[in-house]
Design a protein around this motif. Structure first.
Motif, PDB file in Angstrom:
ATOM      1  N   UNK A  11     -27.270  36.857 -52.671  1.00 44.96           N
ATOM      2  CA  UNK A  11     -27.433  36.163 -53.950  1.00 44.96           C
ATOM      3  C   UNK A  11     -26.373  36.622 -54.974  1.00 44.96           C
ATOM      4  N   UNK A  12     -26.120  37.921 -54.983  1.00 40.15           N
ATOM      5  CA  UNK A  12     -25.130  38.455 -55.945  1.00 40.15           C
ATOM      6  C   UNK A  12     -23.732  37.961 -55.633  1.00 40.15           C
ATOM      7  N   UNK A  13     -23.390  37.951 -54.319  1.00 39.66           N
ATOM      8  CA  UNK A  13     -22.040  37.530 -53.926  1.00 39.66           C
ATOM      9  C   UNK A  13     -21.832  36.061 -54.229  1.00 39.66           C
ATOM     10  N   UNK A  14     -22.843  35.226 -54.005  1.00 38.02           N
ATOM     11  CA  UNK A  14     -22.699  33.794 -54.260  1.00 38.02           C
ATOM     12  C   UNK A  14     -22.571  33.531 -55.747  1.00 38.02           C
ATOM     13  N   UNK A  15     -23.488  34.140 -56.510  1.00 37.77           N
ATOM     14  CA  UNK A  15     -23.511  33.844 -57.949  1.00 37.77           C
ATOM     15  C   UNK A  15     -22.237  34.334 -58.678  1.00 37.77           C
ATOM     16  N   UNK A  16     -21.613  35.343 -58.105  1.00 35.83           N
ATOM     17  CA  UNK A  16     -20.401  35.893 -58.763  1.00 35.83           C
ATOM     18  C   UNK A  16     -19.116  35.294 -58.225  1.00 35.83           C
ATOM     19  N   UNK A  17     -19.217  34.411 -57.237  1.00 34.42           N
ATOM     20  CA  UNK A  17     -18.024  33.867 -56.601  1.00 34.42           C
ATOM     21  C   UNK A  17     -17.399  32.803 -57.488  1.00 34.42           C
ATOM     22  N   UNK A  18     -16.086  32.630 -57.317  1.00 34.36           N
ATOM     23  CA  UNK A  18     -15.367  31.560 -57.995  1.00 34.36           C
ATOM     24  C   UNK A  18     -15.097  30.399 -57.055  1.00 34.36           C
ATOM     25  N   UNK A  19     -14.927  30.690 -55.794  1.00 31.49           N
ATOM     26  CA  UNK A  19     -14.689  29.652 -54.795  1.00 31.49           C
ATOM     27  C   UNK A  19     -15.570  29.959 -53.587  1.00 31.49           C
ATOM     28  N   UNK A  20     -16.229  28.881 -53.043  1.00 28.95           N
ATOM     29  CA  UNK A  20     -17.054  29.011 -51.822  1.00 28.95           C
ATOM     30  C   UNK A  20     -16.426  28.141 -50.764  1.00 28.95           C
ATOM     31  N   UNK A  21     -16.115  28.746 -49.584  1.00 27.49           N
ATOM     32  CA  UNK A  21     -15.506  28.016 -48.486  1.00 27.49           C
ATOM     33  C   UNK A  21     -16.387  28.191 -47.234  1.00 27.49           C
ATOM     34  N   UNK A  22     -16.777  27.072 -46.667  1.00 22.79           N
ATOM     35  CA  UNK A  22     -17.578  27.136 -45.444  1.00 22.79           C
ATOM     36  C   UNK A  22     -16.753  26.866 -44.222  1.00 22.79           C
ATOM     37  N   UNK A  23     -17.052  27.543 -43.135  1.00 24.76           N
ATOM     38  CA  UNK A  23     -16.394  27.310 -41.847  1.00 24.76           C
ATOM     39  C   UNK A  23     -17.507  26.962 -40.846  1.00 24.76           C
ATOM     40  N   UNK A  24     -17.430  25.729 -40.313  1.00 24.50           N
ATOM     41  CA  UNK A  24     -18.485  25.253 -39.412  1.00 24.50           C
ATOM     42  C   UNK A  24     -19.842  25.477 -40.065  1.00 24.50           C
ATOM     43  N   UNK A  25     -20.805  25.995 -39.284  1.00 24.54           N
ATOM     44  CA  UNK A  25     -22.131  26.177 -39.857  1.00 24.54           C
ATOM     45  C   UNK A  25     -22.595  27.591 -39.874  1.00 24.54           C
ATOM     46  N   UNK A  26     -21.698  28.545 -39.505  1.00 25.73           N
ATOM     47  CA  UNK A  26     -22.180  29.918 -39.431  1.00 25.73           C
ATOM     48  C   UNK A  26     -21.265  30.933 -40.111  1.00 25.73           C
ATOM     49  N   UNK A  27     -20.221  30.485 -40.841  1.00 26.41           N
ATOM     50  CA  UNK A  27     -19.369  31.422 -41.595  1.00 26.41           C
ATOM     51  C   UNK A  27     -19.179  30.867 -43.005  1.00 26.41           C
ATOM     52  N   UNK A  28     -19.184  31.781 -43.960  1.00 24.84           N
ATOM     53  CA  UNK A  28     -18.945  31.380 -45.346  1.00 24.84           C
ATOM     54  C   UNK A  28     -18.060  32.451 -46.013  1.00 24.84           C
ATOM     55  N   UNK A  29     -17.087  31.975 -46.773  1.00 24.48           N
ATOM     56  CA  UNK A  29     -16.245  32.884 -47.549  1.00 24.48           C
ATOM     57  C   UNK A  29     -16.608  32.784 -49.026  1.00 24.48           C
ATOM     58  N   UNK A  30     -16.964  33.912 -49.609  1.00 21.67           N
ATOM     59  CA  UNK A  30     -17.306  33.972 -51.029  1.00 21.67           C
ATOM     60  C   UNK A  30     -16.117  34.662 -51.744  1.00 21.67           C
ATOM     61  N   UNK A  31     -15.340  33.874 -52.489  1.00 17.70           N
ATOM     62  CA  UNK A  31     -14.062  34.329 -53.076  1.00 17.70           C
ATOM     63  C   UNK A  31     -14.233  34.546 -54.573  1.00 17.70           C
ATOM     64  N   UNK A  32     -13.752  35.663 -55.021  1.00 11.68           N
ATOM     65  CA  UNK A  32     -13.884  36.016 -56.443  1.00 11.68           C
ATOM     66  C   UNK A  32     -12.539  36.547 -56.945  1.00 11.68           C
ATOM     67  N   UNK A  33     -12.102  35.930 -58.087  1.00  7.37           N
ATOM     68  CA  UNK A  33     -10.846  36.421 -58.706  1.00  7.37           C
ATOM     69  C   UNK A  33     -11.069  37.790 -59.311  1.00  7.37           C
ATOM     70  N   UNK A  34     -10.128  38.677 -59.046  1.00  7.93           N
ATOM     71  CA  UNK A  34     -10.168  40.037 -59.620  1.00  7.93           C
ATOM     72  C   UNK A  34      -8.859  40.282 -60.379  1.00  7.93           C
ATOM     73  N   UNK A  35      -8.766  41.353 -61.097  1.00 10.54           N
ATOM     74  CA  UNK A  35      -7.587  41.660 -61.924  1.00 10.54           C
ATOM     75  C   UNK A  35      -6.343  41.758 -61.077  1.00 10.54           C
ATOM     76  N   UNK A  36      -5.290  41.471 -61.709  1.00 15.76           N
ATOM     77  CA  UNK A  36      -3.993  41.555 -61.020  1.00 15.76           C
ATOM     78  C   UNK A  36      -3.700  40.298 -60.235  1.00 15.76           C
TER      79      UNK A  36
END
Length: 968
Positions: free
Chosen positions: A69-94
């Motif tokens: 829940x924390x990773x999803x809510x704090x993500x900036x971009x959500x990318x799904x791969x098929x039905x069993x992988x998800x990338x939770x992307x968050x912009x950080x400094x730099x």
């Protein structure tokens, strides 16, 4: 008041550890699980997860849920791969991008949930590559031994987003709801991300085997920035409403569909939001976040507000749902908004639970009412008795079935509790109790006996056992009083012993049956059965030959008359009386019975039974039972021999083959007969002993020995071991002797001759014919008509002649008789006489008569006045000599033998003139010569005769004798 960007508003945590959006996204499905361990109920667990048999699994799910829940809510971009992988992307400094990939891994052959994190250069975009499993800077494995994880994505409009295996998003087909904005419906960015997990460990508790990790992103469709920022604020000088506060949120009592007895609507009361001038437009909405997202429900207030409470109602807030109440106030269209937010969970009402008994005793059928329009989970548990607890099911159905070990429900109170859960919201428990009654058994079937009773096993349901309690009372004679004995204690015993029913009495047995539950010790209602046993009175009997029934044989019927007493049944009950003859000797006979129903009294009864063969040995019995009731029997048996009648022999007269003895049969059974005889002639049964099965016997004594004697025949029949004896005597008379025939006499001289005859038919065999003769004759004239026996000859064998030996009486008649008889060595028959015809002794011819008359005639004068004088015409005896002096008596001397007298005679007279006249001797004669003397000529002839008229031959005639008759 400083204006805030939308992003700042959404990011504002307001004293919470996470923002409102994060908080909403962090609300996971409340999991309700129950598990039976040792018969105890493990209750509902905590808000986020349930305690399970595997603590590590449960904590792993809980930790994964929080991290996801924390990773999803704090993500900036959500990318799904098929039905069993998800990338939770968050912009950080730099200008770097933190990439966190949730995906399946492998460890010792088990599927795991892996979280790989690394930081790459550049701003996060949908094309930023994800990290392969195990290749991150940091890697964690929060869950072990699970099935393949499944990820699903929906946008702000509630539309499902599908990702292919290279992360390209497409939207699922569907129709946009009317209350959903097109921009939200067509958005390909995930708003809600769900990760479904399931443990593959068989030992993991049921309630922790499955979990759905649900989280929300911060996407919003305001003004989309080119740098993939979610919100781009725009500065404004619009009037800003005063502070807005939601003062109360509660269930509506007027709006919404009624489910579970309450309405699925909400009542929202707010204050504030006063605009400096003019009306305030307040858009109040409810956005369902749990258990699933749903299109917002809203209502708009457009009014001049004063700061007082304002209450609005709207429907579509399902029981058990959780979401955000969002109030947005503006003074002008698209102006700066004042917001107020609060979380609200619509309570779940208590369901209405009903429990009924299933047709199967170990099952209870539960039904309850729906409590929400949303998918609802019902946790069904039970309390069995006072201590045992368990879980029936966690189900979305409105019914369940409790299945206990067979028999355990009987007599035990079961309390069932249903707790409804919608997502993570749990309603109040609803309870109901039921107790399964122990079924009443069928009544046992009693089999009473003379010394007690037994009864059949009653089948009770599994988990119970049949128990019985009995009692009895007895009555004798005509007594009708009832005095029950004490009832026995409950037991599994199925016999009543030591109870003997008296003769002429009745015992009534009563048995109660119940089914007793093993577990609860509770018994069913009882089934009562009763039975009666009758015992007839003792029987006594006597047996004699029947005079009314049975085949008639000489000397008696083949039937028996049985006289008996006793056999009475209680109080006038009819008795079945079986009189039975069971023969034993000779073998092969059939049993004979006579069965009848009688109401017996103290008086003796009789029964006539056919088929009791003469000479048979066996047993005669009388058996009494009571009619149409369960009864003992009173039996009396007595050995009996049917007497063998005495035969009555019939003796026929002898024939050429012997003397036949016959008799009538004395029995229908196989019978042999012994025949013996003796005779008064001194002979015994040399041929007399014989065994035969026929009904006749031919004795063959010495020829001729039976005549004139009495023979006694003794017939002894034998049937099996029994004999009798009958005799008869028969006198055999001599048959009629055939008399002599053809009796004749042959003269052998004067008064002499021979008797001749022919003997009759021959005498019977063994005997001879003997004959004798006897002379019969008449002695003299004084014995006229009387025959006298004169001479009898001796009997001699086959004699056919005897000399006559008659006396010398010529012309006399005589007869003779021949006596015939048959003679044996032992007797002789009476003789039979044959009388001859009359024969006469022979005569000699008598000598010629000699004239002895007067020598002269006396003159006879004619009387005066006489016209004719008969004396002048041949004188007769009537002519008086004195009247006619001239008459002459014609006298002759005759020569007849002794015993005879003058018979036929004649004197022939011839006159001088040639006239002829015949006169008998000694008659008077006269002639009318007139005055002249004339000669008259006489010639005489005679025969001799006996007193019976037999005459001799005529004597020779004399020569004519001349007599001179003088005239007058």
């Amino acid at each position: 008041m400083r204006q805030r960007t939308t992003r700042e508003v959404l990011r504002d945590k307001g004293g919470l550890s996470t923002s409102i959006i994060e908080t909403l996204g962090g609300i996971s499905l409340k999991m309700i699980g129950t598990v039976m361990v040792g018969g105890l109920l493990v209750g509902l667990l905590g808000f986020w997860a349930m305690s399970t048999a595997s603590a590590s699994a449960s904590s792993g799910f809980q930790a994964s849920n929080l991290g996801f829940e924390k990773a999803v809510s704090s993500s900036d971009v959500v990318v799904g791969i098929s039905g069993n992988r998800v990338g939770l992307l968050k912009d950080v400094t730099g200008d770097k991008c933190e990439v966190q990939t949730w995906q399946p891994g492998s460890n010792t052959g088990k599927v795991t949930l892996r979280v790989d994190t690394t930081t790459v250069a550049g701003v996060c975009t949908s094309s930023t590559p994800l990290i392969a499993a195990g290749k991150g800077s940091t890697t964690s494995e929060p869950l072990f031994d699970i099935t393949q994880p499944v990820l699903t994505y929906t946008n702000l409009g509630g539309r499902q987003i599908l990702f292919n295996d290279v992360g390209v998003a497409t939207l699922a087909s569907g129709t946009k709801p009317a209350d959903v904005r097109s921009i939200d419906w067509d958005d390909t960015r995930p708003y809600q991300v769900e990760l479904k997990l399931q443990s593959a460990d068989k030992d993991t508790a049921k309630t922790t085997k499955k979990a759905t990790l649900s989280a929300f992103t911060n996407v919003d469709n305001v003004t989309q920035a080119t740098d993939d920022l979610r919100y781009v604020p725009s500065p404004s000088d619009d009037p800003i409403p005063g502070p807005l506060r939601i003062r109360d949120v509660s269930r509506s009592t007027t709006t919404g569909e009624v489910i579970g007895g309450v309405r699925e609507g909400v009542s929202v009361t707010f204050t504030g939001a006063v605009c400096p001038t003019g009306p305030t437009k307040v858009n109040i909405s409810y956005t369902q976040q749990s258990p699933t997202t749903a299109p917002a429900r809203n209502t708009v207030v457009n009014a001049v507000l004063t700061g007082a409470d304002t209450t609005v109602q709207f429907d579509g807030v399902a029981n058990g749902s959780s979401g955000a109440i969002d109030a947005v106030a503006t003074c002008v269209t698209d102006g700066i908004a004042e917001r107020a937010n609060t979380l609200y969970t619509q309570p779940i009402p208590a369901t209405q639970l009903t429990v009924v008994q299933n047709p199967e005793e170990n099952k209870h059928d539960l039904a309850w009412t729906a409590v929400s329009s949303l998918p609802t989970s019902f946790a069904v548990s039970w309390l069995f008795g006072a201590e045992d607890r368990g879980v029936i099911a966690t189900t979305s159905d409105l019914t369940a079935q409790s299945t206990n070990s067979s028999g355990y429900n009987y007599g035990t109170t079961s309390t069932y509790t249903v707790v409804a859960s919608v997502g993570e919201v749990t309603g109040p428990p609803a309870s109901a109790t039921i107790s399964t009654a122990v079924p009443a058994p069928v009544a046992t079937k009693i089999t009473p006996a003379s010394t007690g009773a037994s009864w059949t096993v009653v089948t009770c349901p599994f988990g119970t056992k049949a128990e019985y309690a009995s009692r009895y009372h007895q009555q004798v004679g005509t007594d009708t009083s009832v005095n029950w004995g004490a009832k026995s204690a409950w037991s599994t015993t199925r016999t009543l012993t030591g109870v003997t029913t008296p003769g002429y009495g009745r015992t009534t047995v009563e048995v109660d049956t119940r089914c007793l539950a093993h577990y609860s010790g509770v018994g069913s209602t009882t089934a009562t059965s009763s039975a009666e046993f009758y015992q007839p009175e003792a029987v006594a009997l006597t047996v004699d030959r029947s005079t009314a029934i049975g085949t008639v044989f000489k000397g008696g019927r083949e039937g028996a008359q049985v006289s008996y007493t006793g056999g009475r049944c209680y109080n006038g009950t009819s008795s079945n009386v079986e009189v039975a003859w069971q023969p034993s000797m000779p073998t092969g006979q059939k049993k004979v019975t006579d069965i009848r129903a009688l109401v017996l009294t103290a008086s003796a009864q009789t029964a006539d039974l056919g088929g009791v063969a003469n000479g048979a040995d066996g047993s005669m019995s009388v058996k009494a039972t009571c009619s149409n009731v369960t009864s003992g029997s009173a039996t009396k048996a007595s050995a009996y021999t049917q007497p063998l009648p005495k035969p009555e022999p019939v003796v026929d007269q002898p024939s050429s083959i012997g003397q036949r003895v016959s008799w009538l049969a004395v029995s229908s059974l196989f019978t042999t007969y012994n025949v013996q005889w003796t005779s008064t002639n001194g002979l015994t049964g040399v041929e007399g002993g014989s065994d035969t099965t026929s009904l006749s016997y031919i004795a063959r004594p010495v020829a001729g020995s039976v005549y004139g004697h009495t023979a006694t025949y003794v017939v002894t029949p034998t049937v099996g071991n029994n004999t009798s004896e009958g005799s008869n005597s028969a006198f055999t008379p001599w048959p009629a002797t055939s008399p002599a025939t053809s009796l004749s006499w042959t003269a052998n001289g004067v008064s002499a001759g021979t008797f001749n005859w022919t003997n009759g038919a021959a005498c019977p065999a063994g005997t001879t014919k003997h004959s004798s003769s006897m002379l019969n004759l008449k002695w003299n004239t004084a014995a006229v008509g009387v025959w006298a026996e004169y001479k009898v000859s001796a009997f001699a064998l086959n004699k056919t002649t005897d000399p006559s030996g008659t006396v010398n009486l010529q012309g006399y008649p005589f007869q003779y008789k021949v006596s015939s008889k048959c003679v044996s060595a032992w007797s002789e028959s009476q003789f039979v006489d044959t009388q001859s015809p009359t024969f006469y002794n022979t005569w000699t011819t008598p000598a010629a008569p000699v004239y002895n008359a007067y020598t002269g005639w006396k003159k006879v004068e004619q009387p005066a006045g006489s016209i004719y004088d008969i004396c002048r015409n041949h004188g007769t005896s009537s002519c008086s000599v004195s009247a006619y002096g001239n008459s002459i008596q014609l006298q002759y001397k005759t020569f007849c033998p002794t015993g005879s007298s003058l018979g036929s005679n004649n004197v022939h007279a011839r006159s001088w003139a040639g006239s002829h006249f015949d006169l008998p001797m000694n008659s008077w004669d006269g002639w009318e010569t007139g005055r002249v003397n004339q000669h008259v000529y006489y010639q005489a002839q005679y025969a001799c005769k006996t007193p019976w008229g037999n005459q001799s031959p005529l004597s020779p005639a004399t020569a004519e004798y001349a007599v001179l008759v003088r005239g007058w």
